[in-house]
Design an enzyme around this catalytic site. Sequence first.
Site, PDB file in Angstrom:
ATOM      1  N   GLY A   1       0.834  -1.203   0.000  1.00 32.59           N
ATOM      2  CA  GLY A   1       0.000   0.000   0.000  1.00 32.59           C
ATOM      3  C   GLY A   1       0.861   1.243   0.000  1.00 32.59           C
ATOM      4  CB  ILE A  15      -0.459   4.834   6.133  1.00 32.41           C
ATOM      5  CG1 ILE A  15      -1.736   5.173   6.917  1.00 32.41           C
ATOM      6  CG2 ILE A  15       0.626   4.309   7.091  1.00 32.41           C
ATOM      7  CD1 ILE A  15      -2.382   4.007   7.629  1.00 32.41           C
ATOM      8  NE  ARG A  21     -17.996  -9.834  11.286  1.00 32.41           N
ATOM      9  CZ  ARG A  21     -17.909 -10.484  12.435  1.00 32.41           C
ATOM     10  NH1 ARG A  21     -17.254  -9.959  13.433  1.00 32.41           N
ATOM     11  NH2 ARG A  21     -18.487 -11.653  12.577  1.00 32.41           N
ATOM     12  CD  GLN A  48      -0.059  -8.365   0.901  1.00 33.12           C
ATOM     13  OE1 GLN A  48       0.000  -8.067   2.088  1.00 33.12           O
ATOM     14  NE2 GLN A  48      -0.390  -7.490  -0.033  1.00 33.12           N
ATOM     15  CG  ASP A 108      -5.521   1.642  18.936  1.00 30.50           C
ATOM     16  OD1 ASP A 108      -6.313   2.427  18.401  1.00 30.50           O
ATOM     17  OD2 ASP A 108      -5.169   0.570  18.405  1.00 30.50           O
ATOM     18  NE  ARG A 151      -5.589   7.475  17.361  1.00 30.12           N
ATOM     19  CZ  ARG A 151      -6.201   6.793  16.389  1.00 30.12           C
ATOM     20  NH1 ARG A 151      -6.797   5.629  16.645  1.00 30.12           N
ATOM     21  NH2 ARG A 151      -6.223   7.267  15.165  1.00 30.12           N
ATOM     22  CG  HIS A 167      -6.684  -1.298  15.393  1.00 28.58           C
ATOM     23  ND1 HIS A 167      -6.454  -0.109  16.006  1.00 28.58           N
ATOM     24  CD2 HIS A 167      -7.036  -0.989  14.122  1.00 28.58           C
ATOM     25  CE1 HIS A 167      -6.637   0.888  15.154  1.00 28.58           C
ATOM     26  NE2 HIS A 167      -6.994   0.371  14.001  1.00 28.58           N
TER      27      HIS A 167
HETATM   28  P1  NAX Z   1      -5.104   4.371   1.464  1.00 21.88           P
HETATM   29  O1  NAX Z   1      -6.394   3.941   0.839  1.00 21.88           O
HETATM   30  O2  NAX Z   1      -4.641   5.765   1.343  1.00 21.88           O
HETATM   31  O3  NAX Z   1      -3.929   3.442   0.883  1.00 21.88           O
HETATM   32  C1  NAX Z   1      -4.034   2.060   0.793  1.00 21.88           C
HETATM   33  C2  NAX Z   1      -3.159   1.638  -0.361  1.00 21.88           C
HETATM   34  O4  NAX Z   1      -3.124   0.205  -0.350  1.00 21.88           O
HETATM   35  C3  NAX Z   1      -3.663   2.071  -1.724  1.00 21.88           C
HETATM   36  O5  NAX Z   1      -2.640   2.761  -2.404  1.00 21.88           O
HETATM   37  C4  NAX Z   1      -4.010   0.761  -2.412  1.00 21.88           C
HETATM   38  O6  NAX Z   1      -3.743   0.794  -3.798  1.00 21.88           O
HETATM   39  C5  NAX Z   1      -3.076  -0.203  -1.692  1.00 21.88           C
HETATM   40  N1  NAX Z   1      -3.465  -1.617  -1.790  1.00 21.88           N
HETATM   41  C6  NAX Z   1      -4.714  -2.142  -1.790  1.00 21.88           C
HETATM   42  N2  NAX Z   1      -4.650  -3.465  -1.950  1.00 21.88           N
HETATM   43  C7  NAX Z   1      -3.342  -3.790  -2.052  1.00 21.88           C
HETATM   44  C8  NAX Z   1      -2.645  -5.009  -2.255  1.00 21.88           C
HETATM   45  N3  NAX Z   1      -3.313  -6.162  -2.404  1.00 21.88           N
HETATM   46  N4  NAX Z   1      -1.300  -4.976  -2.292  1.00 21.88           N
HETATM   47  C9  NAX Z   1      -0.638  -3.824  -2.180  1.00 21.88           C
HETATM   48  N5  NAX Z   1      -1.243  -2.632  -2.008  1.00 21.88           N
HETATM   49  C10 NAX Z   1      -2.580  -2.619  -1.933  1.00 21.88           C
HETATM   50  O7  NAX Z   1      -5.214   3.914   2.990  1.00 21.88           O
HETATM   51  P2  NAX Z   1      -4.342   4.401   4.236  1.00 21.88           P
HETATM   52  O8  NAX Z   1      -4.948   5.599   4.815  1.00 21.88           O
HETATM   53  O9  NAX Z   1      -2.905   4.441   3.842  1.00 21.88           O
HETATM   54  O10 NAX Z   1      -4.623   3.215   5.270  1.00 21.88           O
HETATM   55  C11 NAX Z   1      -4.132   1.904   5.035  1.00 21.88           C
HETATM   56  C12 NAX Z   1      -4.749   0.927   6.019  1.00 21.88           C
HETATM   57  O11 NAX Z   1      -4.391   1.249   7.349  1.00 21.88           O
HETATM   58  C13 NAX Z   1      -6.286   0.898   6.005  1.00 21.88           C
HETATM   59  O12 NAX Z   1      -6.708  -0.454   6.026  1.00 21.88           O
HETATM   60  C14 NAX Z   1      -6.652   1.564   7.321  1.00 21.88           C
HETATM   61  O13 NAX Z   1      -7.906   1.134   7.802  1.00 21.88           O
HETATM   62  C15 NAX Z   1      -5.525   1.115   8.192  1.00 21.88           C
HETATM   63  N6  NAX Z   1      -5.284   1.863   9.441  1.00 21.88           N
HETATM   64  C16 NAX Z   1      -4.888   1.162  10.528  1.00 21.88           C
HETATM   65  C17 NAX Z   1      -4.564   1.768  11.726  1.00 21.88           C
HETATM   66  C18 NAX Z   1      -4.096   0.964  12.898  1.00 21.88           C
HETATM   67  O14 NAX Z   1      -3.925   1.579  13.961  1.00 21.88           O
HETATM   68  N7  NAX Z   1      -3.878  -0.343  12.837  1.00 21.88           N
HETATM   69  C19 NAX Z   1      -4.719   3.232  11.885  1.00 21.88           C
HETATM   70  C20 NAX Z   1      -4.726   3.980  10.602  1.00 21.88           C
HETATM   71  C21 NAX Z   1      -5.466   3.314   9.467  1.00 21.88           C
HETATM   72  O15 NAX Z   1      -6.838   3.566   9.611  1.00 21.88           O
END
Ligand code: NAX
Length: 328
Positions: free
Chosen positions: A11, A16, A98, A112, A159, A162, A187
């Site tokens: 990603g 992120i 879900r 992966q 978390d 925070r 989480h």
């Molecule tokens: P974005 O939508 O900005 O970026 C995600 C990226 O992942 C995109 O560029 C997409 O093309 C890519 N992607 C999708 N499927 C893929 C695959 N099979 N292989 C490689 N890349 C792939 O999301 P972003 O804001 O960066 O958040 C990423 C993830 O973090 C989300 O699932 C989000 O819910 C999660 N989070 C987790 C947190 C935690 O504390 N554990 C907090 C922050 C965030 O909400």
Amino acid sequence: AQAPVKVTVTGAAGQIGYALLFRIASGQLLGPDKPVRLSLLEIPQAVRAAEGTAMELDDCAFPLLAGIDITDDPRLAFDGVNVALLVGARPRTKGMERGDLLEANGGIFGPQGEAINAGAADDVRVLVVGNPANTNALIAQSHAPDVPAERFTAMTRLDHNRAISQLANKLKAPVSSVKKMTIWGNHSATQYPDIFHAEVDGTNAAAAVDDEAWVRDQFIPTVAKRGAAIIEARGASSAASAANAAIDHVHDWVNGTPAGDWTSVALPSDGSYGVPEGLISSFPVVSQDGRWEIVQGLEINQFSRERIDASVAELVEEREAVRKLGLI
Ligand code: NAX
């Protein structure tokens, strides 16, 4: 010269990823003496955007950055990987149940996990950030039978951070005075931030706060719903703070937690604190010699017990759901 550490970020073109890659390349993930080689994994439609980020990384001329590879093939991305940051995931979209969400993510984290199993370095460490993080980590781990299960972790460090910040703010104390915070469970909104063992300037935090209503009605929901509050205010989900937490997580895993403190990590349970074995649930942990160890022997009061059990029950349900879908 040291051989570079291979760090794979999935990603990589996401928000992120954009906040994370520059910090990794500048040495904040592993330390100022460790060269890194970045491997960026994206879906085909986002490879071009990842290339743009790589151009910017080049333009920083980071002395520690030994190279950047970009691919849409997990096998290439994880070949020889030392640190895998699984950030890319399938977000929940309108009307998605879900089961659909878990299935879509199974289609990402299963392959992966297989690619990590096939090609990763012996010392591989995996951090899952993409949601639902705990269960995505479980799926990846179950597809990597040759990698020790404990190398698969999910992120609750955001978390944790925070919770430290909220508590410090309540007590008008510096964040650096807060130690031994704990996030238990999933989480998700059921997570339980626990201050009963936390310390502020060496005194018990729950005693210092001395206000159960604040803990129950303010502190816990503020921490658990902080992600939603950020979206509401910023119009986009947490990115820099999530990247910061990922940096903290891996940094502590590799370099150790400070004496007299611990942190929170979701990792495969060994049965501690009544959490079913194998479930990827958040615990208080220290890192020693490059391994996480669950802090043992904490007394869990009734207030905490109910909340830990509720979050763990949600994780058990998620595990059942992905089992039924044949994803683990
Ligand atoms: P974005 O939508 O900005 O970026 C995600 C990226 O992942 C995109 O560029 C997409 O093309 C890519 N992607 C999708 N499927 C893929 C695959 N099979 N292989 C490689 N890349 C792939 O999301 P972003 O804001 O960066 O958040 C990423 C993830 O973090 C989300 O699932 C989000 O819910 C999660 N989070 C987790 C947190 C935690 O504390 N554990 C907090 C922050 C965030 O909400």
